[in-house]
Structure formats: structure tokens, C-alpha cells
Design a protein around this motif. Sequence first.
Motif, PDB file in Angstrom:
ATOM      1  N   ASP A  30     -31.378 -45.805 -17.053  1.00 51.53           N
ATOM      2  CA  ASP A  30     -30.362 -45.546 -16.754  1.00 51.53           C
ATOM      3  C   ASP A  30     -30.287 -46.994 -15.543  1.00 51.53           C
ATOM      4  N   THR A 142     -21.362 -47.155 -15.604  1.00 51.95           N
ATOM      5  CA  THR A 142     -23.265 -46.735 -16.160  1.00 51.95           C
ATOM      6  C   THR A 142     -23.373 -47.386 -17.196  1.00 51.95           C
ATOM      7  N   VAL A 144     -26.979 -47.181 -20.511  1.00 55.06           N
ATOM      8  CA  VAL A 144     -27.723 -46.237 -20.309  1.00 55.06           C
ATOM      9  C   VAL A 144     -28.511 -46.945 -21.717  1.00 55.06           C
ATOM     10  N   MET A 166     -29.429 -39.989 -22.730  1.00 55.62           N
ATOM     11  CA  MET A 166     -28.008 -40.392 -22.383  1.00 55.62           C
ATOM     12  C   MET A 166     -26.947 -40.324 -22.162  1.00 55.62           C
ATOM     13  N   ALA A 169     -27.514 -39.214 -18.218  1.00 58.69           N
ATOM     14  CA  ALA A 169     -28.209 -40.353 -17.306  1.00 58.69           C
ATOM     15  C   ALA A 169     -26.903 -41.265 -17.178  1.00 58.69           C
ATOM     16  N   MET A 170     -25.782 -41.201 -17.991  1.00 65.61           N
ATOM     17  CA  MET A 170     -24.620 -42.583 -18.086  1.00 65.61           C
ATOM     18  C   MET A 170     -24.021 -41.371 -17.203  1.00 65.61           C
TER      19      MET A 170
END
Length: 173
Positions: A30, A142, A144, A166, A169-170
Motif C-alpha cells: 500500500d 491511496t 494498493v 486491498m 489497505a486502501m
Amino acid sequence: MILHRLPSLAALTLAAPILASCASDRVVVDDIGIRYSRAEFSAAADGRDLRTVIQGNPFGTPGFDQAVLGVMNRTYVGPKTNFTGTPGPTAKRDYFVSVVFNPSPDVTPFALCNSAPIPTAPPNPGPITARAAFCITGGEATAVTGYVSNVKGPDDPNFVSMIQHMMLAMFPY
């Protein structure tokens, strides 16, 4: 007593990468930019549609976009968000999510957010690369990247898990 524990600790340290590689084929990286904040994401998405652009279909199956959107909507990221390819009047135009599967050639987060079509590889049974970004007014907040292999379709548990990781993490807490 400390000397007795060192061999065990060393053995665990050496075994950890081997065990991790057996557990799963997905890796998520990320990049959280200075434009991202939890408050910004909430203002953009809480109780709203969030335009989501999905490009590429690594399986060549009909309904792939809807399957990915379904996983995204079932993943708890905090604010109650409706990730959708057809946003209604609740959507804020300056915010969107871009997801591309098997980009060819590879893409940067900036390219994900400039709204231009991204070339993707044709469906194949090989490894899958997915890139995604949360975009604010043409730039990424952001980004990822997820990788997975040996999956059969969009409902394969490893593919679903990659999308979920994902998403988490985003949109970090």
C-alpha cells in the motif's frame, strides 16, 4: 535459560518466511498519500455511492465487475459505502475508486486516477495483478497492489481474500 531459547527463536525466524509463502499467494502493498485522511474518506463515502471504475477481466467471465463490487461492498472499511459502477445522486463527483486487473503495461497510481482507459492483458489462467487507487480530483490519495495466482474465478476464496486485503489497505483506519 536465554541460551536455550535462542535456537528455538532462530528456527522460528528462519521458518516464518517459508510458512508464510505456503499460507497464501497474495501480497498487498500500500501507498498512503498525504491527501488521504479518514475524515476525507468519510466525507466522500459515508452513506453514499462511491463511483468505482473496474477495468480488465482476468477470467473473461460475464458479471466480473459485479462480483468484484460485491466483494468490495461486503468488506468493512468503516463508513457505510456503496461501491458502484453506476453512482446515483448521493455520489460526490470529486471522489472515485479505480481498479485495474492485469494492466499491460504496468500503471502508476496517477494513471489510475486520470480517468483514461488502461490497456489490460487478455484473460489467462496465470497470475493476476490488481492495482487500485482511491482518487480525489484526479490524483491518488491511496494506492494498493495485489497479486494472486492459482485462482479459478472471481468467487475463488484466494481471489476474494486479495480484494478484501486491498480494500483494507486502501482505506486504513
